[in-house]
Design a protein around this motif. Structure first.
Motif, PDB file in Angstrom:
ATOM      1  N   GLN A  67      -4.334  -8.687  13.905  1.00 50.39           N
ATOM      2  CA  GLN A  67      -4.119 -10.101  14.621  1.00 50.39           C
ATOM      3  C   GLN A  67      -3.676 -11.198  13.514  1.00 50.39           C
ATOM      4  O   GLN A  67      -2.716 -12.138  13.985  1.00 50.39           O
ATOM      5  CB  GLN A  67      -5.429 -10.705  15.181  1.00 50.39           C
ATOM      6  CG  GLN A  67      -5.847  -9.854  16.568  1.00 50.39           C
ATOM      7  CD  GLN A  67      -7.093 -10.277  16.919  1.00 50.39           C
ATOM      8  OE1 GLN A  67      -7.734 -11.021  16.373  1.00 50.39           O
ATOM      9  NE2 GLN A  67      -7.546  -9.381  17.948  1.00 50.39           N
ATOM     10  N   ALA A  68      -3.948 -10.867  12.403  1.00 49.04           N
ATOM     11  CA  ALA A  68      -3.543 -11.674  11.190  1.00 49.04           C
ATOM     12  C   ALA A  68      -2.063 -11.463  10.610  1.00 49.04           C
ATOM     13  O   ALA A  68      -1.570 -11.868   9.703  1.00 49.04           O
ATOM     14  CB  ALA A  68      -4.522 -11.852  10.018  1.00 49.04           C
ATOM     15  N   GLY A  69      -1.458 -10.323  11.509  1.00 49.35           N
ATOM     16  CA  GLY A  69      -0.163  -9.902  10.933  1.00 49.35           C
ATOM     17  C   GLY A  69      -0.281  -9.092   9.559  1.00 49.35           C
ATOM     18  O   GLY A  69       0.732  -9.015   8.822  1.00 49.35           O
ATOM     19  N   GLY A  70      -1.224  -8.622   9.370  1.00 54.49           N
ATOM     20  CA  GLY A  70      -1.502  -7.874   8.081  1.00 54.49           C
ATOM     21  C   GLY A  70      -1.816  -8.404   6.913  1.00 54.49           C
ATOM     22  O   GLY A  70      -1.948  -8.074   5.504  1.00 54.49           O
ATOM     23  N   ASN A  71      -2.275  -9.799   6.919  1.00 50.96           N
ATOM     24  CA  ASN A  71      -2.493 -10.508   6.125  1.00 50.96           C
ATOM     25  C   ASN A  71      -3.912 -10.356   5.362  1.00 50.96           C
ATOM     26  O   ASN A  71      -4.989 -10.653   6.168  1.00 50.96           O
ATOM     27  CB  ASN A  71      -2.385 -11.898   6.121  1.00 50.96           C
ATOM     28  CG  ASN A  71      -2.265 -13.099   5.306  1.00 50.96           C
ATOM     29  OD1 ASN A  71      -3.008 -13.033   4.218  1.00 50.96           O
ATOM     30  ND2 ASN A  71      -1.531 -14.144   5.284  1.00 50.96           N
ATOM     31  N   VAL A  72      -4.073  -9.831   4.351  1.00 45.41           N
ATOM     32  CA  VAL A  72      -5.463  -9.441   3.764  1.00 45.41           C
ATOM     33  C   VAL A  72      -6.302 -10.456   3.357  1.00 45.41           C
ATOM     34  O   VAL A  72      -7.484 -10.571   3.525  1.00 45.41           O
ATOM     35  CB  VAL A  72      -5.331  -8.445   2.516  1.00 45.41           C
ATOM     36  CG1 VAL A  72      -6.697  -7.908   2.003  1.00 45.41           C
ATOM     37  CG2 VAL A  72      -4.672  -7.108   2.916  1.00 45.41           C
ATOM     38  N   ALA A  73      -5.466 -11.641   2.912  1.00 43.66           N
ATOM     39  CA  ALA A  73      -6.304 -12.671   2.814  1.00 43.66           C
ATOM     40  C   ALA A  73      -7.060 -13.367   3.896  1.00 43.66           C
ATOM     41  O   ALA A  73      -7.966 -14.053   3.870  1.00 43.66           O
ATOM     42  CB  ALA A  73      -5.318 -13.802   2.064  1.00 43.66           C
ATOM     43  N   HIS A  93      -7.791  -5.375  -0.816  1.00 44.67           N
ATOM     44  CA  HIS A  93      -6.402  -5.212  -0.997  1.00 44.67           C
ATOM     45  C   HIS A  93      -6.303  -3.711  -1.236  1.00 44.67           C
ATOM     46  O   HIS A  93      -5.660  -2.768  -0.777  1.00 44.67           O
ATOM     47  CB  HIS A  93      -5.538  -5.741  -2.064  1.00 44.67           C
ATOM     48  CG  HIS A  93      -5.162  -6.924  -1.738  1.00 44.67           C
ATOM     49  ND1 HIS A  93      -3.965  -7.073  -0.768  1.00 44.67           N
ATOM     50  CD2 HIS A  93      -5.411  -8.522  -1.803  1.00 44.67           C
ATOM     51  CE1 HIS A  93      -3.455  -8.352  -0.648  1.00 44.67           C
ATOM     52  NE2 HIS A  93      -4.372  -9.158  -1.060  1.00 44.67           N
ATOM     53  N   ARG A  94      -7.273  -3.068  -2.311  1.00 46.98           N
ATOM     54  CA  ARG A  94      -7.430  -1.605  -2.390  1.00 46.98           C
ATOM     55  C   ARG A  94      -7.726  -0.732  -1.348  1.00 46.98           C
ATOM     56  O   ARG A  94      -6.987   0.184  -1.158  1.00 46.98           O
ATOM     57  CB  ARG A  94      -8.372  -1.653  -3.574  1.00 46.98           C
ATOM     58  CG  ARG A  94      -7.778  -1.706  -5.227  1.00 46.98           C
ATOM     59  CD  ARG A  94      -8.480  -1.293  -6.053  1.00 46.98           C
ATOM     60  NE  ARG A  94      -9.882  -1.944  -6.216  1.00 46.98           N
ATOM     61  CZ  ARG A  94     -10.149  -3.193  -6.743  1.00 46.98           C
ATOM     62  NH1 ARG A  94      -9.420  -3.681  -7.702  1.00 46.98           N
ATOM     63  NH2 ARG A  94     -11.564  -3.313  -6.718  1.00 46.98           N
ATOM     64  N   ALA A  95      -8.774  -1.288  -0.573  1.00 46.33           N
ATOM     65  CA  ALA A  95      -9.094  -0.260   0.504  1.00 46.33           C
ATOM     66  C   ALA A  95      -8.198  -0.326   1.447  1.00 46.33           C
ATOM     67  O   ALA A  95      -7.730   0.795   2.263  1.00 46.33           O
ATOM     68  CB  ALA A  95     -10.193  -1.224   1.175  1.00 46.33           C
ATOM     69  N   VAL A  96      -7.405  -1.575   2.044  1.00 51.49           N
ATOM     70  CA  VAL A  96      -6.347  -1.692   2.907  1.00 51.49           C
ATOM     71  C   VAL A  96      -5.120  -0.528   2.404  1.00 51.49           C
ATOM     72  O   VAL A  96      -4.825   0.193   3.322  1.00 51.49           O
ATOM     73  CB  VAL A  96      -5.829  -2.885   3.384  1.00 51.49           C
ATOM     74  CG1 VAL A  96      -4.576  -2.962   3.968  1.00 51.49           C
ATOM     75  CG2 VAL A  96      -6.910  -3.564   3.916  1.00 51.49           C
ATOM     76  N   ARG A  97      -4.894  -0.668   1.065  1.00 52.67           N
ATOM     77  CA  ARG A  97      -3.595  -0.035   0.917  1.00 52.67           C
ATOM     78  C   ARG A  97      -4.252   1.689   0.735  1.00 52.67           C
ATOM     79  O   ARG A  97      -3.150   2.453   1.054  1.00 52.67           O
ATOM     80  CB  ARG A  97      -3.235  -0.467  -0.500  1.00 52.67           C
ATOM     81  CG  ARG A  97      -1.987   0.370  -1.261  1.00 52.67           C
ATOM     82  CD  ARG A  97      -1.740  -0.217  -2.693  1.00 52.67           C
ATOM     83  NE  ARG A  97      -1.749  -1.692  -2.659  1.00 52.67           N
ATOM     84  CZ  ARG A  97      -2.570  -2.473  -3.270  1.00 52.67           C
ATOM     85  NH1 ARG A  97      -3.388  -2.092  -3.867  1.00 52.67           N
ATOM     86  NH2 ARG A  97      -2.169  -3.702  -3.234  1.00 52.67           N
ATOM     87  N   ARG A  98      -5.262   1.767   0.249  1.00 49.38           N
ATOM     88  CA  ARG A  98      -5.705   3.297   0.216  1.00 49.38           C
ATOM     89  C   ARG A  98      -5.807   3.970   1.814  1.00 49.38           C
ATOM     90  O   ARG A  98      -5.269   5.150   1.773  1.00 49.38           O
ATOM     91  CB  ARG A  98      -7.309   3.265  -0.072  1.00 49.38           C
ATOM     92  CG  ARG A  98      -7.914   4.589  -0.244  1.00 49.38           C
ATOM     93  CD  ARG A  98      -9.265   4.566  -0.313  1.00 49.38           C
ATOM     94  NE  ARG A  98      -9.785   3.793   0.949  1.00 49.38           N
ATOM     95  CZ  ARG A  98     -11.084   3.275   0.911  1.00 49.38           C
ATOM     96  NH1 ARG A  98     -11.721   2.900  -0.134  1.00 49.38           N
ATOM     97  NH2 ARG A  98     -11.427   2.759   2.078  1.00 49.38           N
TER      98      ARG A  98
END
Length: 384
Positions: A67-73, A93-98
């Protein structure tokens, strides 16, 4: 393997500090680290690394991220507001990228990397979503590469291509699809042919670089996946090809603008043969000009279908349906992006989507604003 071997030497009473030093050099670690590994193996009975606690994002967290458009922050701020133990932004960030990399590695080419991307796990019935191809809920179609999380959208041009191809199939005729590069001609054809009537087959014939009649004959033979080796004479090859084309089939020739007149004459001979039952689809930027060099074939084309650029009035609706990232961007900004960079070209929108995804995943506190988009414009447009 290193620790297991050192333990074997120790059990045999042959382990020395020289062995440990050599092991440290091989492993690229400190000697004390190797001794520590040996102590752990003796006390805990293990020779592998101690498993670390792995940060796993819940389905709810993935939905917030989508819903945030992929914004991890934005996800990090949501978790902090919810209270409890919150990982650092860098860990998120690392978890999402992994997980993204793992899902993309598992997704097959027919899925276009879209069906299994965890960061964009949107419910199929999400309000505002534009219907994609009937090939699946993800809108993925075999042979079409999409950015992660994207789905094909049935625009007015796609529907027009589907109608033209369907009419050609009804009469076993021929259709020419043309338009400037990057407007989605091939994707539109694949969407139109993703579900064909029972008994029909679809064969895509790749056009060789600098094609000759011999090369085109071989390309058709290989595309039909005929058994046995390629015949040593053209007559035998043509007989095998004509025999396979006796079944109702759509023969799609992409990049048809490369074809010289002799190759077009060869395709016309296959289509005109009394024993073949094929619908001929010629597709490519400039294919209409290539056909103009052979009036005999051009006069047989039942439909000339242009794929125009995306109309400005439908940019916001189509692009928002193409990828969830764009649903968070105001319609006036989407129109600005199209005027400034994409110019109604779907290929440019796809490239811009991929660059934007990467920026949101790798730049801390990144947000979709005009300064970021201007930087990305420079990556998808060649220097003038």
């Amino acid at each position: 393997m290193l620790v297991a071997r050192l333990l074997e030497l120790e059990a045999a009473g042959a382990l020395t500090t020289a062995h440990v030093r050599a092991g440290a050099q091989v492993g690229g670690v400190n000697v004390r680290t190797v001794w520590r590994w040996l102590d752990a193996a003796r006390s805990e009975g293990r020779v592998e690394r101690r498993p670390r606690a792995r940060l796993e994002l819940s389905d709810q967290a993935w939905e917030v991220l989508a819903q945030a458009g992929g914004n991890v922050a934005a996800l990090h701020r949501h978790l902090k507001a919810a209270g409890g133990d919150v990982p650092s932004l860098a860990s998120l960030h690392r978890a999402v990228r992994r997980d993204l990399e793992a899902d993309l590695a598992l997704a097959g080419p027919s899925e276009g990397g879209a069906a299994k991307v965890a960061a964009l796990r949107l419910p199929p019935s999400e309000p505002g979503a534009v219907a994609g191809s009937s090939a699946g809920e993800s809108g993925a179609v075999a042979g079409v590469a999409l950015p992660a999380g994207a789905r094909l959208v049935r625009t007015s041009s796609v529907r027009a291509v589907g109608e033209a191809v369907g009419q050609a199939m009804a009469t076993q005729g021929a259709v020419c699809l043309f338009g400037n590069p990057g407007r989605g001609k091939t994707a539109a054809v694949r969407m139109a042919l993703s579900e064909v009537p029972p008994g029909w087959k679809v064969t895509w014939v790749p056009v060789p670089v600098r094609p000759s009649v011999a090369g085109m004959r071989r390309a058709v033979f290989d595309a039909l996946a005929l058994a046995g080796r390629f015949p040593h004479t053209s007559a035998l090859a043509d007989a095998a090809v004509v025999g396979a084309l006796g079944e109702v089939r759509v023969l799609v020739v992409d990049e048809a603008q490369r074809l010289p007149v002799p190759c077009l004459e060869y395709l016309q001979s296959l289509w005109d043969h009394p024993d073949t039952r094929i619908t001929l689809v010629l597709c490519g930027a400039g294919s209409e000009r290539a056909l103009a060099r052979l009036p005999q074939l051009a006069s047989r084309i039942g439909a000339w279908q242009e794929v125009p650029r995306l109309a400005g009035a439908e940019v916001a609706t189509v692009v928002s349906g193409f990828h969830p990232l764009w649903r968070t961007v105001p319609a006036q900004d989407l129109t600005w992006i199209d005027r400034s960079c994409a110019h109604g070209t779907f290929r440019t929108w796809a490239a811009l989507t991929a660059h934007l995804q990467n920026a949101l995943l790798t730049i801390a506190d990144a947000s979709i604003d005009r300064p970021l988009l201007r930087r990305l414009f420079q990556r998808v447009a060649p220097p003038l």
